[in-house]
Design a protein around this motif. Structure first.
Motif, PDB file in Angstrom:
ATOM      1  N   THR A  25      89.766  89.218 112.420  1.00 59.32           N
ATOM      2  CA  THR A  25      88.524  89.662 113.050  1.00 59.32           C
ATOM      3  C   THR A  25      87.321  88.944 112.456  1.00 59.32           C
ATOM      4  O   THR A  25      86.417  88.515 113.171  1.00 59.32           O
ATOM      5  N   ARG A  54      78.486  85.878 114.887  1.00 60.46           N
ATOM      6  CA  ARG A  54      78.058  87.270 114.918  1.00 60.46           C
ATOM      7  C   ARG A  54      78.150  87.946 113.559  1.00 60.46           C
ATOM      8  O   ARG A  54      77.632  89.039 113.374  1.00 60.46           O
ATOM      9  N   GLN A  64      89.446  99.155 118.392  1.00 63.76           N
ATOM     10  CA  GLN A  64      89.071  97.752 118.537  1.00 63.76           C
ATOM     11  C   GLN A  64      87.776  97.493 117.782  1.00 63.76           C
ATOM     12  O   GLN A  64      86.864  98.323 117.794  1.00 63.76           O
ATOM     13  N   ASN A  65      87.695  96.336 117.141  1.00 68.28           N
ATOM     14  CA  ASN A  65      86.469  95.926 116.458  1.00 68.28           C
ATOM     15  C   ASN A  65      85.522  95.279 117.468  1.00 68.28           C
ATOM     16  O   ASN A  65      85.385  94.052 117.532  1.00 68.28           O
ATOM     17  N   ILE A  66      84.870  96.105 118.263  1.00 72.91           N
ATOM     18  CA  ILE A  66      83.952  95.612 119.285  1.00 72.91           C
ATOM     19  C   ILE A  66      82.710  96.492 119.320  1.00 72.91           C
ATOM     20  O   ILE A  66      82.690  97.592 118.767  1.00 72.91           O
ATOM     21  N   THR A  67      81.665  95.999 119.982  1.00 74.32           N
ATOM     22  CA  THR A  67      80.420  96.744 120.104  1.00 74.32           C
ATOM     23  C   THR A  67      80.507  97.740 121.257  1.00 74.32           C
ATOM     24  O   THR A  67      81.457  97.725 122.047  1.00 74.32           O
ATOM     25  N   GLU A  82      80.524  95.860 124.534  1.00 76.86           N
ATOM     26  CA  GLU A  82      81.823  95.240 124.781  1.00 76.86           C
ATOM     27  C   GLU A  82      82.855  96.286 125.193  1.00 76.86           C
ATOM     28  O   GLU A  82      83.721  96.019 126.036  1.00 76.86           O
ATOM     29  N   ALA A  83      82.763  97.475 124.610  1.00 75.54           N
ATOM     30  CA  ALA A  83      83.676  98.555 124.988  1.00 75.54           C
ATOM     31  C   ALA A  83      83.447  98.949 126.445  1.00 75.54           C
ATOM     32  O   ALA A  83      84.400  99.139 127.214  1.00 75.54           O
ATOM     33  N   SER A  92      84.827  96.297 128.676  1.00 71.45           N
ATOM     34  CA  SER A  92      86.285  96.346 128.701  1.00 71.45           C
ATOM     35  C   SER A  92      86.801  97.488 129.572  1.00 71.45           C
ATOM     36  O   SER A  92      87.838  97.368 130.229  1.00 71.45           O
ATOM     37  N   ARG A 149      85.967 102.592 118.235  1.00 69.18           N
ATOM     38  CA  ARG A 149      85.352 101.374 117.697  1.00 69.18           C
ATOM     39  C   ARG A 149      84.459 101.721 116.507  1.00 69.18           C
ATOM     40  O   ARG A 149      84.127 102.896 116.291  1.00 69.18           O
TER      41      ARG A 149
END
Length: 235
Positions: free
Chosen positions: A19, A28, A45-48, A51-52, A55, A67
């Motif tokens: 990641t 980032r 998930q390692n997302i913002t 982004e979630a 998705s 997240r």
């Protein structure tokens, strides 16, 4: 340390390194929208937040992602309620030792959502997310549920009232302004009235009472529609 725990930590560290490489490559890491976590779980998930949402945008209502939070050292559950409406629920971590970065990046020994405490993400899914989604889908498939904004639902009810002027017409909708809340709209004569219903794993909270299913809530509402009520706001 047990072999199972050692393997779990190794997988977490490996996932963290992958990641980090992705974040550095995208430029980032220095911006740090959140601290990537060493957590291995199918729902994480390692997302913002954005982004979630992206998705989940083409997924069915009830789909969700856990997240890292960008607002503090905890996790966030992002849940799709319907197209364009998403709820974000904090998952507070406890029992963490601040000895080293590895410990901080791993998941806490306890997880808390509201007043409910969980041992791990599996329990969060089993006891919180799954029943929450079940109640969400029950509402979305209910006969008197209507899609649309508050104004659009009001207009649908006005049309129905014009067709059946002697009836007290009502329906449920999703609050776009307050995700995680449903709106019960009804018309006695001409003006739409609104009351709010909060979604919980245990059911639906309406007029300070929890109902395990929509049928019981509707039964109470129909019997007590004329009880003195101020137009309620979101709970």
């Amino acid at each position: 340390m047990s072999r199972t725990l050692t393997l779990t930590i190794m997988r977490s560290e490996a996932a963290y390194r992958v990641t980090k490489r992705k974040f550095v490559k995208r430029g980032r890491w220095l911006r740090k929208p959140f601290m990537p976590r060493m957590i291995v779980h199918p729902c994480f998930q390692n997302i913002t937040a954005n982004e979630a949402i992206e998705s989940l945008s083409d997924k069915d209502p009830g789909e969700n992602i856990i997240r890292p939070s960008s607002r503090g050292p905890f996790l966030t559950l992002t849940l799709k309620l319907c197209d364009g409406v998403y709820a974000h629920k904090d998952i507070v971590e406890g029992g963490k030792e601040h000895k080293d970065i590895t410990n901080l990046l791993c998941i806490g020994k306890t997880l808390k959502i509201g007043e409910d405490t969980f041992e791990d993400l599996d329990e969060v899914m089993d006891r919180y997310v799954d029943p929450l989604v079940s109640h969400l889908k029950a509402m979305l498939s209910y006969l008197r549920f209507r899609k649309g904004t508050k104004g659009e639902v009001d207009e649908l009810l006005r049309i129905e009232k014009s067709e059946y002027p002697m009836r007290i017409v009502y329906c449920f909708g999703i609050s776009h302004e307050h995700p995680g809340t449903f709106v019960l709209t009804y018309i006695r004569s001409s003006k739409p009235h609104h009351e709010y219903i909060r979604l919980y794993p245990k059911g639906f909270k309406f007029r300070k009472t929890m109902y395990e299913d929509i049928g019981r809530l509707v039964g109470y509402f129909q019997k007590h529609i004329d009880d003195p009520q101020h137009e309620s706001g979101p709970l």
